[in-house]
Design an enzyme around this catalytic site. Sequence first.
Site, PDB file in Angstrom:
ATOM      1  N   ARG A 168       0.773  -1.037   0.132  1.00 47.61           N
ATOM      2  CA  ARG A 168      -0.005   0.067   0.162  1.00 47.61           C
ATOM      3  C   ARG A 168       1.018   1.199  -0.020  1.00 47.61           C
ATOM      4  O   ARG A 168       0.606   2.397   0.686  1.00 47.61           O
ATOM      5  CB  ARG A 168      -0.984   0.110   1.148  1.00 47.61           C
ATOM      6  N   SER A 242     -11.508   0.033   2.600  1.00 48.43           N
ATOM      7  CA  SER A 242     -10.363  -0.115   3.754  1.00 48.43           C
ATOM      8  C   SER A 242      -9.620   1.125   4.343  1.00 48.43           C
ATOM      9  O   SER A 242      -8.775   1.557   3.555  1.00 48.43           O
ATOM     10  CB  SER A 242      -9.374  -1.180   3.324  1.00 48.43           C
ATOM     11  N   GLU A 338      -4.728   3.902   5.731  1.00 48.34           N
ATOM     12  CA  GLU A 338      -4.363   3.957   4.583  1.00 48.34           C
ATOM     13  C   GLU A 338      -4.640   5.209   3.632  1.00 48.34           C
ATOM     14  O   GLU A 338      -3.711   5.730   3.057  1.00 48.34           O
ATOM     15  CB  GLU A 338      -5.259   2.935   3.519  1.00 48.34           C
TER      16      GLU A 338
END
Length: 342
Positions: A168, A242, A338
């Site tokens: 990520r 997410s 994130e």
Amino acid sequence: MNFPDFIKRDFSLRSFNTFGIDETASLYMEVKTVDDLMQIYRHASLMKVPRLIVGGGSNLLLTGHFDGLALRMAMKGMHIEREDKEYVYVSAAAGEKWHDLVSWTLKSGLGGLENLSWIPGTVGAAPVQNIGAYGAELKDCFFSLKAFDFEKGILIELGKADCRFAYRSSVFKNALRNRVAIVEVTFALPKSWKPNITYAEVEREVKRRGITGPTPEEISEIIVEIRQRKLPDPAVLGNAGSFFKNPAITAERLSELKINYPGMPAYIQTDGRYRIAAGWLIDQCGWKGRRMGNAGVCETQALVLVNHGRASGADIATLAKAIEKEVFDRFAIRLEPEPVFV
């Protein structure tokens, strides 16, 4: 400070972040061509203010007014660049919706991106996050990209190694953050395609449907169905998918935690560490479906934070901090968001 007429002032970014938070940018421009970026480079006043590159806003948390220039990448176009014995090289402009690209490749008879189906956002934003889901990551099929470098005023090309992809993350979230604007991404899609059903939930669904040799289209259909079942539609309930990364811990730490939490899901990584499902940690702390005012946690997936209608970015950030603290107090594991906080 004087700014050119093509720049919009005090522009609402509500439509360009999937949380649906109504914050503004002092300056705004929709970018449709590389020439648009060159116009910015040529104006000293615009080069002196902070920049925010915006795609679909699916990985963005606006915590207040942005006192700078927001650039929304709106370039369009998809095509087959070339092919060789092993791959077909497909290029897409930064402003294309990610899932539109996935669908286009499948209709063109090309596999490789199907595990990344139904991920919100744009093509240009995808490498920044090195998006991933269901056993695949963008870097698996990435070949190269073109980006405008604001320091040099030129278009540059970066290969996979240049992008420094990680879980990520990429160079675009670090050294090149807001220095470059991605304008086009090229993928190498394999001619000798093999299905990736290593993710347990996908494998179970393939077996349930009695499919012995799944096609890229069938895998995409399964993943879209799973995502739609588990994740809220941002158009109905604001969210950024997410919200937390799955944290990595050592094998020794996992063994310690398994004593009290034998059902803790863990996935071994190439470096010997284990990734723990952040959603499981949050669920264990009782956060699924809970609210703090208008900010809350999704009822079907604890990894998703949602805007129940009037939450500010600061409200979402406060909720995230409360979750991080409780998870750390209980498991001594730190969660990392994130989305990019602005």
